[in-house]
Design an enzyme around this catalytic site. Structure first.
Site, PDB file in Angstrom:
ATOM      1  N   SER A  70       0.837  -1.210   0.000  1.00  0.00           N
ATOM      2  CA  SER A  70       0.000   0.000   0.000  1.00  0.00           C
ATOM      3  C   SER A  70       0.865   1.251   0.000  1.00  0.00           C
ATOM      4  O   SER A  70       1.992   1.248   0.491  1.00  0.00           O
ATOM      5  CB  SER A  70      -0.889   0.025   1.240  1.00  0.00           C
ATOM      6  OG  SER A  70      -1.606  -1.179   1.367  1.00  0.00           O
TER       7      SER A  70
HETATM    8  N1  SAH Z   1      -0.256  -5.111   4.292  1.00  0.00           N
HETATM    9  C1  SAH Z   1       0.375  -5.392   3.033  1.00  0.00           C
HETATM   10  C2  SAH Z   1      -0.556  -5.097   1.877  1.00  0.00           C
HETATM   11  C3  SAH Z   1      -0.493  -6.188   0.880  1.00  0.00           C
HETATM   12  S1  SAH Z   1      -1.792  -6.219  -0.327  1.00  0.00           S
HETATM   13  C4  SAH Z   1       1.708  -4.678   2.901  1.00  0.00           C
HETATM   14  O1  SAH Z   1       2.043  -3.853   3.768  1.00  0.00           O
HETATM   15  O2  SAH Z   1       2.447  -4.955   1.960  1.00  0.00           O
HETATM   16  C5  SAH Z   1      -2.987  -7.257   0.446  1.00  0.00           C
HETATM   17  C6  SAH Z   1      -2.574  -8.669   0.761  1.00  0.00           C
HETATM   18  O3  SAH Z   1      -3.737  -9.341   1.239  1.00  0.00           O
HETATM   19  C7  SAH Z   1      -2.058  -9.486  -0.417  1.00  0.00           C
HETATM   20  O4  SAH Z   1      -0.799 -10.009  -0.102  1.00  0.00           O
HETATM   21  C8  SAH Z   1      -3.099 -10.603  -0.560  1.00  0.00           C
HETATM   22  O5  SAH Z   1      -2.576 -11.847  -0.977  1.00  0.00           O
HETATM   23  C9  SAH Z   1      -3.655 -10.694   0.855  1.00  0.00           C
HETATM   24  N2  SAH Z   1      -4.970 -11.311   0.965  1.00  0.00           N
HETATM   25  C10 SAH Z   1      -6.050 -11.194   0.136  1.00  0.00           C
HETATM   26  N3  SAH Z   1      -7.078 -11.936   0.592  1.00  0.00           N
HETATM   27  C11 SAH Z   1      -6.649 -12.547   1.741  1.00  0.00           C
HETATM   28  C12 SAH Z   1      -7.236 -13.454   2.666  1.00  0.00           C
HETATM   29  N4  SAH Z   1      -8.499 -13.895   2.529  1.00  0.00           N
HETATM   30  N5  SAH Z   1      -6.492 -13.873   3.718  1.00  0.00           N
HETATM   31  C13 SAH Z   1      -5.213 -13.467   3.895  1.00  0.00           C
HETATM   32  N6  SAH Z   1      -4.604 -12.603   3.041  1.00  0.00           N
HETATM   33  C14 SAH Z   1      -5.305 -12.147   1.975  1.00  0.00           C
END
Ligand code: SAH
Length: 221
Positions: A70
């Protein structure tokens, strides 16, 4: 907290981080605790090497598997919301991704439990955060819509991927007086929401429009 030795953190990064923090302030981020940890956390370690020079721009960047880290403003805003009422003890993050948001939160609260559904992202983030020296982040490869039953209740739950509706299981894993902070809605029409658990009831506030990757079901290797 962060053991930066040997990780190639030079002066240039510190200057670019200072500029990032000045920009966050202009964008309305005021919490000095959040600004302080974002000033010292080496965000460039959480993106692919080829993108390291762009790590402090105010933009989301690809981390592989169609996912993104993000933008700094959103990480800061969500962290500010986490600290808004009181400093929570136990926080659950759904969507570990690069691990950057977990690294920021782990410097602001007692314990972070973070869940990721994509195997290689889970492994990479776990390795990096261990190398950097965090001891208060716990990782799990799982569908985060189911929360983390063995560790409930959580003072705060943060989603960094957007569901169209908040999974009800997550609400049940909130401590009394706890809050869930999440982007909610379909792509192109998402809002950052805070849901307060008060007694047996939930009170919802809308913070601002946002753009996150969708919350997906099941695991992916
Ligand atoms: N907090 C992260 C943002 C990553 S984007 C950072 O600082 O980089 C969001 C993430 O959520 C992705 O890696 C995606 O694979 C994960 N995601 C999506 N659906 C999910 C679920 N049901 N359970 C766990 N992770 C999930």
């Amino acid at each position: 907290m962060i053991n930066a030795s040997g990780l190639g953190i030079g002066m240039t990064s510190q200057r670019t981080r200072d500029r990032m923090v000045n920009r966050l302030r202009e964008q309305g981020i005021h919490d000095p605790r959040v600004l302080a940890v974002m000033r010292t956390t080496p965000r460039h370690l959480f993106v692919e090497e080829a993108l390291a020079s762009r790590a402090y721009e105010d933009t989301a960047l690809p981390i592989g598997f169609g996912q993104t880290i993000s933008r700094p403003y959103i990480v800061a805003r969500m962290s500010e919301l986490v600290l808004e009422e009181h400093r929570p003890g136990k926080v659950l993050e759904v969507g570990t991704g690069s691990g950057y948001q977990a690294a920021i939160l782990a410097q602001l609260v007692s314990r972070v439990y973070t869940v990721e559904r994509i195997g290689p992202l889970f492994e990479k983030a776990g390795r990096l955060l261990h190398e950097v020296g965090f001891k208060n982040i716990h990782f799990r490869l799982s569908d985060g819509a189911w929360g983390w039953l063995e560790e409930k209740p959580f003072d705060t739950i943060v989603l960094t991927a957007a569901p169209e509706d908040v999974p009800s299981e997550l609400l049940t894993q909130l401590a009394p007086g706890g809050r869930l902070i999440a982007p909610v809605g379909p792509p192109g029409n998402q809002h950052l929401m805070v849901i307060h658990k008060e007694g047996g009831r939930y009170r919802q506030s809308v913070i601002e429009p946002v753009s996150f990757v969708p919350l997906r079901p099941g695991l992916e290797s």
